[in-house]
Design a protein around this motif. Structure first.
Motif, PDB file in Angstrom:
ATOM      1  N   ARG B 102       0.621  -1.468  -0.049  1.00 32.82           N
ATOM      2  CA  ARG B 102      -0.053  -0.086   0.127  1.00 32.82           C
ATOM      3  C   ARG B 102       1.342   1.321  -0.007  1.00 32.82           C
ATOM      4  O   ARG B 102       0.396   1.818  -0.063  1.00 32.82           O
ATOM      5  N   THR B 103       1.728   1.029   1.207  1.00 33.56           N
ATOM      6  CA  THR B 103       2.808   2.232   0.949  1.00 33.56           C
ATOM      7  C   THR B 103       2.943   2.369  -0.139  1.00 33.56           C
ATOM      8  O   THR B 103       3.468   3.723  -1.317  1.00 33.56           O
ATOM      9  N   VAL B 104       3.860   1.754  -1.435  1.00 35.99           N
ATOM     10  CA  VAL B 104       4.462   1.745  -1.867  1.00 35.99           C
ATOM     11  C   VAL B 104       3.737   2.188  -3.298  1.00 35.99           C
ATOM     12  O   VAL B 104       3.944   3.261  -4.040  1.00 35.99           O
ATOM     13  N   PHE B 105       2.329   1.727  -3.586  1.00 41.01           N
ATOM     14  CA  PHE B 105       1.435   2.446  -4.255  1.00 41.01           C
ATOM     15  C   PHE B 105       1.098   3.700  -4.727  1.00 41.01           C
ATOM     16  O   PHE B 105       0.581   4.444  -5.505  1.00 41.01           O
ATOM     17  N   PHE B 106       1.389   4.286  -3.610  1.00 46.18           N
ATOM     18  CA  PHE B 106       0.167   5.485  -3.027  1.00 46.18           C
ATOM     19  C   PHE B 106       1.932   6.228  -3.151  1.00 46.18           C
ATOM     20  O   PHE B 106       0.731   7.611  -3.858  1.00 46.18           O
ATOM     21  N   MET B 107       2.716   6.254  -3.315  1.00 47.78           N
ATOM     22  CA  MET B 107       4.104   6.613  -3.504  1.00 47.78           C
ATOM     23  C   MET B 107       3.765   8.070  -3.729  1.00 47.78           C
ATOM     24  O   MET B 107       3.937   9.265  -4.292  1.00 47.78           O
ATOM     25  N   PRO B 108       3.327   7.240  -5.714  1.00 47.17           N
ATOM     26  CA  PRO B 108       3.486   8.725  -6.782  1.00 47.17           C
ATOM     27  C   PRO B 108       2.662  10.003  -6.425  1.00 47.17           C
ATOM     28  O   PRO B 108       2.796  10.810  -6.947  1.00 47.17           O
ATOM     29  N   ASN B 109       1.654   9.565  -5.526  1.00 44.35           N
ATOM     30  CA  ASN B 109       0.565  10.462  -5.112  1.00 44.35           C
ATOM     31  C   ASN B 109       0.996  11.722  -4.903  1.00 44.35           C
ATOM     32  O   ASN B 109       0.408  12.732  -5.230  1.00 44.35           O
ATOM     33  N   LEU B 110       2.512  11.778  -4.011  1.00 50.51           N
ATOM     34  CA  LEU B 110       2.369  12.891  -3.244  1.00 50.51           C
ATOM     35  C   LEU B 110       3.785  13.703  -4.326  1.00 50.51           C
ATOM     36  O   LEU B 110       4.108  14.203  -3.779  1.00 50.51           O
ATOM     37  N   ILE B 111       4.297  13.171  -5.308  1.00 56.28           N
ATOM     38  CA  ILE B 111       5.018  13.812  -6.471  1.00 56.28           C
ATOM     39  C   ILE B 111       4.204  15.173  -7.304  1.00 56.28           C
ATOM     40  O   ILE B 111       3.483  14.916  -7.781  1.00 56.28           O
ATOM     41  N   GLY B 112       4.823  16.175  -7.424  1.00 55.39           N
ATOM     42  CA  GLY B 112       4.396  17.290  -8.708  1.00 55.39           C
ATOM     43  C   GLY B 112       4.066  17.026  -9.884  1.00 55.39           C
ATOM     44  O   GLY B 112       5.382  16.034 -10.032  1.00 55.39           O
ATOM     45  N   GLY B 113       2.965  17.780 -10.225  1.00 59.46           N
ATOM     46  CA  GLY B 113       3.519  17.635 -11.409  1.00 59.46           C
ATOM     47  C   GLY B 113       4.273  17.701 -12.946  1.00 59.46           C
ATOM     48  O   GLY B 113       4.270  17.082 -13.430  1.00 59.46           O
ATOM     49  N   ILE B 114       4.756  18.517 -12.333  1.00 68.72           N
ATOM     50  CA  ILE B 114       6.168  18.695 -13.225  1.00 68.72           C
ATOM     51  C   ILE B 114       7.359  17.743 -12.472  1.00 68.72           C
ATOM     52  O   ILE B 114       8.080  17.176 -14.439  1.00 68.72           O
ATOM     53  N   ASP B 216      -0.306  20.764 -15.118  1.00 63.57           N
ATOM     54  CA  ASP B 216       1.119  20.505 -15.169  1.00 63.57           C
ATOM     55  C   ASP B 216       2.085  19.365 -15.710  1.00 63.57           C
ATOM     56  O   ASP B 216       3.422  19.667 -16.641  1.00 63.57           O
ATOM     57  N   GLN B 217       1.684  18.262 -15.791  1.00 65.73           N
ATOM     58  CA  GLN B 217       1.968  16.968 -16.622  1.00 65.73           C
ATOM     59  C   GLN B 217       2.244  17.137 -17.869  1.00 65.73           C
ATOM     60  O   GLN B 217       2.976  16.744 -18.558  1.00 65.73           O
ATOM     61  N   ASN B 218       1.147  17.847 -18.707  1.00 62.85           N
ATOM     62  CA  ASN B 218       1.162  18.634 -20.035  1.00 62.85           C
ATOM     63  C   ASN B 218       2.309  18.540 -19.887  1.00 62.85           C
ATOM     64  O   ASN B 218       2.743  19.080 -21.352  1.00 62.85           O
ATOM     65  N   LEU B 219       1.978  19.846 -19.529  1.00 62.85           N
ATOM     66  CA  LEU B 219       3.108  20.896 -19.768  1.00 62.85           C
ATOM     67  C   LEU B 219       4.169  20.097 -19.491  1.00 62.85           C
ATOM     68  O   LEU B 219       5.280  20.418 -20.267  1.00 62.85           O
ATOM     69  N   ALA B 220       5.107  19.280 -18.914  1.00 66.33           N
ATOM     70  CA  ALA B 220       6.114  18.883 -18.461  1.00 66.33           C
ATOM     71  C   ALA B 220       6.401  17.607 -19.767  1.00 66.33           C
ATOM     72  O   ALA B 220       7.378  17.725 -19.970  1.00 66.33           O
ATOM     73  N   LEU B 221       5.788  16.770 -19.986  1.00 66.97           N
ATOM     74  CA  LEU B 221       5.805  15.607 -20.633  1.00 66.97           C
ATOM     75  C   LEU B 221       5.611  15.946 -21.835  1.00 66.97           C
ATOM     76  O   LEU B 221       7.038  16.079 -23.101  1.00 66.97           O
ATOM     77  N   THR B 222       4.641  17.017 -22.349  1.00 64.79           N
ATOM     78  CA  THR B 222       4.725  17.196 -23.847  1.00 64.79           C
ATOM     79  C   THR B 222       5.251  18.689 -24.114  1.00 64.79           C
ATOM     80  O   THR B 222       4.655  18.517 -26.141  1.00 64.79           O
ATOM     81  N   ASN B 223       4.327  19.160 -23.784  1.00 59.08           N
ATOM     82  CA  ASN B 223       4.141  20.686 -23.594  1.00 59.08           C
ATOM     83  C   ASN B 223       3.333  20.949 -25.014  1.00 59.08           C
ATOM     84  O   ASN B 223       3.651  22.065 -25.565  1.00 59.08           O
ATOM     85  N   GLY B 224       2.870  19.770 -25.388  1.00 61.31           N
ATOM     86  CA  GLY B 224       1.488  20.013 -27.184  1.00 61.31           C
ATOM     87  C   GLY B 224       2.101  19.828 -27.949  1.00 61.31           C
ATOM     88  O   GLY B 224       1.598  19.215 -28.782  1.00 61.31           O
TER      89      GLY B 224
END
Lengths: 294, 280
Positions: B102-114, B216-224
């Motif tokens: 449970r701890t491992v699966f939840f971890m990514p949620n705390l990391i910010g979008g960028i 944020d995720q959109n901006l960082a990953l592909t920026n369109g």
């Protein structure tokens, strides 16, 4: 609780369908372990790439560092220099801690007043706060940054006011929900003993609010710490917060220094992991409780 | 007693209310007004009626972003909730190490979008490089990249809510169904799912609004990239505001449309939740 469920079932029916047959037990553990590895994999790749020379990252990110590609802490030094991440860490901490403290104090007091003083105005105000929760940031981003600019709120101190204002909807809503369930008797007793509303609030009410306060604090801290667009538009790059510092590495149409990027990602993740592992219990509980708002 | 408290309005409510007014209410009203104006700064605004809305709806970028966002939202909502529900079922069966997983699966949620965006840029480009392409080569790669990223971030969060829901199902119900000879699938279909319906509603709407508002995720990953074909609504609004001079009014009109869509989604949730509460 889950233990009770499975053992209770086994006693009556046998082990077949309960999922705790030793063989199934190990099969599931292996599957879950593989899934966990898959979840951790991206972060692990970033960590070891941060020690590779910046030219060896993009073409073969999954290869471990070796004698030729290992670059020691070089990426960290160049990244720190380029982004100013050390001061960004300071600003992020300052803004997050102060904003959360101000939000906790301000919105709990507001919520108590709105619940206890019942009239058309407090009712309307309460619904206005609730309404603000559903408004996406893009709706107000331009005008809010203008207002902040005109009122000299475009600095790390002023942004605390902005966070209090923009974050108050959810927090007032959550505090009010809890306060409604507190019996009036305790407050009345305190007031009969001669305590004014301020004393009553801080001596009687505030301590009871602790579980909700923890949830509100965690939800707001996660939001503010990771927030990119609001601080970027309100304070710009004079006082970079962590997400702004990282995005700064991408500047313009130029290519990204992947070495510095990897190192900065690692530095950005470390405090989150420490925070998570040290108050995991509260975070998971708080997030589950906060989900009710939707 | 409320009478005594009432006099303390300036202490208890005024500071928060003032901040709320400056950071939300005033910008919100100004935003609605400006969506009917031509402007570059707030002071030079001039009324143009619904022209901005007409321009927004005839703007190809906007329509493409809207369509992209809808497709992305549908795929993410379904995949995240299926995966999260299955994980929650697994992690409520008393398997050893449940807490660790449970701890491992939840971890990514705390990391910010960028940060998330750049982590996945590395991973996905690394995989795609084996086929001689990159994320920005084809909008489909960006689309599925965003879906994978969103799944990685949100599955753990939704799983936590589903676990709480499943643990609230009374043990007696499950046992009674078992004694009546219900198979595992039947119990899932007729006992577990109806009982965790409130959690399902919450998770559906949380994933729905979060996917729809993704920025944020959109901006960082592909920026369109490539050429704006993976731009989502929030990013398109941002680009219209800050990337094109003379389009601020259209940007604000797009933002109002965006707000109305999000408000409709949230309002539907509210109605559904209320109705369910009345029923139970």
């Amino acid at each position: 609780m889950k233990e009770k469920k499975t053992t209770g079932a086994t006693n009556r029916i046998g082990v077949a369908e309960t999922g705790i047959h030793p063989l199934w037990q190990s099969v599931w553990i292996v599957i879950l372990a593989l899934l966990s590895a898959l979840f951790l994999f991206p972060v692990i790749v970033v960590v070891y790439n941060s020690f590779k020379g910046r030219l060896y990252i993009s073409d073969a990110p999954f290869r471990l560092p070796d004698v030729t590609t290992f670059a020691g802490l070089e990426n960290y030094w160049s990244g720190i220099e380029k982004t100013g991440i050390v001061s960004a860490f300071g600003w992020s901490s300052f803004i997050t801690v102060c904003s959360v403290a101000v939000i906790l104090l301000g919105t709990s007091m507001t919520a108590w007043y709105l619940v206890r003083v019942k009239n058309v105005w407090t009712e309307a105000l309460y619904y206005l706060f609730v309404f603000s929760m559903i408004v996406p940031f893009q709706m107000v981003m331009f005008t809010m940054s203008k207002v902040a600019n005109v009122l000299y709120l475009d600095n790390p101190l002023g942004i605390i006011v902005i966070y209090l204002g923009f974050g108050s909807g959810l927090s007032v809503f959550m505090f009010a929900g809890f306060i409604k369930s507190i019996p009036l008797a305790m407050e009345e007793a305190a007031m009969i003993d001669g305590a004014g509303p301020i004393q009553t609030f801080f001596r009687v009410i505030f301590p009871i609010l602790k579980p909700t306060a923890v949830t509100v604090a965690i939800l707001n801290a996660m939001w503010i710490w990771n927030d990119y667009l609001l601080p970027y538009l309100v304070i710009g790059s004079n006082y970079r917060t962590l997400p702004i510092a990282i995005q700064y590495l991408k500047g313009g149409y130029g290519s990204i220094d992947m070495g510095a990027m990897m190192a900065m990602l690692v530095l950005a993740i470390i405090p989150i992991v420490i925070f998570y592992l040290s108050c995991q219990k509260y975070i998971i509980r708080g997030v589950a409780a906060g989900a009710v708002k939707g | 007693m409320p009478g005594t408290i009432k006099k303390y309005f300036p202490v208890f409510v005024l500071p928060t209310l003032l901040a709320f007014f400056l950071a939300f209410f005033l910008p919100f009203l100004m935003g609605i007004w400006l969506s009917f104006c031509n402007f570059t700064t707030v002071v030079d605004a001039e009324w143009v009626g619904i022209r901005n809305y007409v321009r927004a709806f005839s703007n190809e970028d906007f329509l493409r972003a809207l369509w992209f966002t809808i497709r992305f939202t549908v795929v993410s909502v379904v995949s995240i909730n299926l995966a999260a529900f299955l994980l929650a079922l697994l992690l409520t069966r008393g398997i050893k190490g449940t807490n660790l997983f449970r701890t491992v699966f939840f971890m990514p949620n705390l990391i910010g979008g960028i940060v998330l965006g750049y982590i996945w840029m590395l991973i996905l480009n690394g995989i795609l490089a084996k086929f001689g392409v990159s994320l920005t080569y084809d909008p489909r790669y960006g689309f599925w990249g965003l879906v994978i990223l969103m799944n990685w971030q949100m599955i753990g969060y939704m799983m936590i809510i589903y676990i709480a829901g499943i643990q609230n199902v009374p043990t007696e119900l499950q046992e009674a169904a078992k004694m009546d000879g219900a198979t595992g699938m039947q119990r899932l279909r007729y006992v577990t799912v109806p009982m965790v319906m409130p959690s399902i509603t919450i998770c559906l709407f949380l994933t729905l609004t979060n996917s729809f508002k993704l920025f944020d995720q959109n901006l960082a990953l592909t920026n369109g990239a490539p050429s704006g074909q993976t731009t989502m609504l929030a990013l398109d609004i941002y680009n219209t505001f800050y990337g094109r001079i003379g389009w601020e009014g259209v940007g604000q009109a797009k933002a109002v449309i965006f707000f109305i869509i999000v408000a409709i989604i949230s309002f539907t949730q509210l109605v559904l939740t209320r109705r369910r509460e009345v029923e139970s």
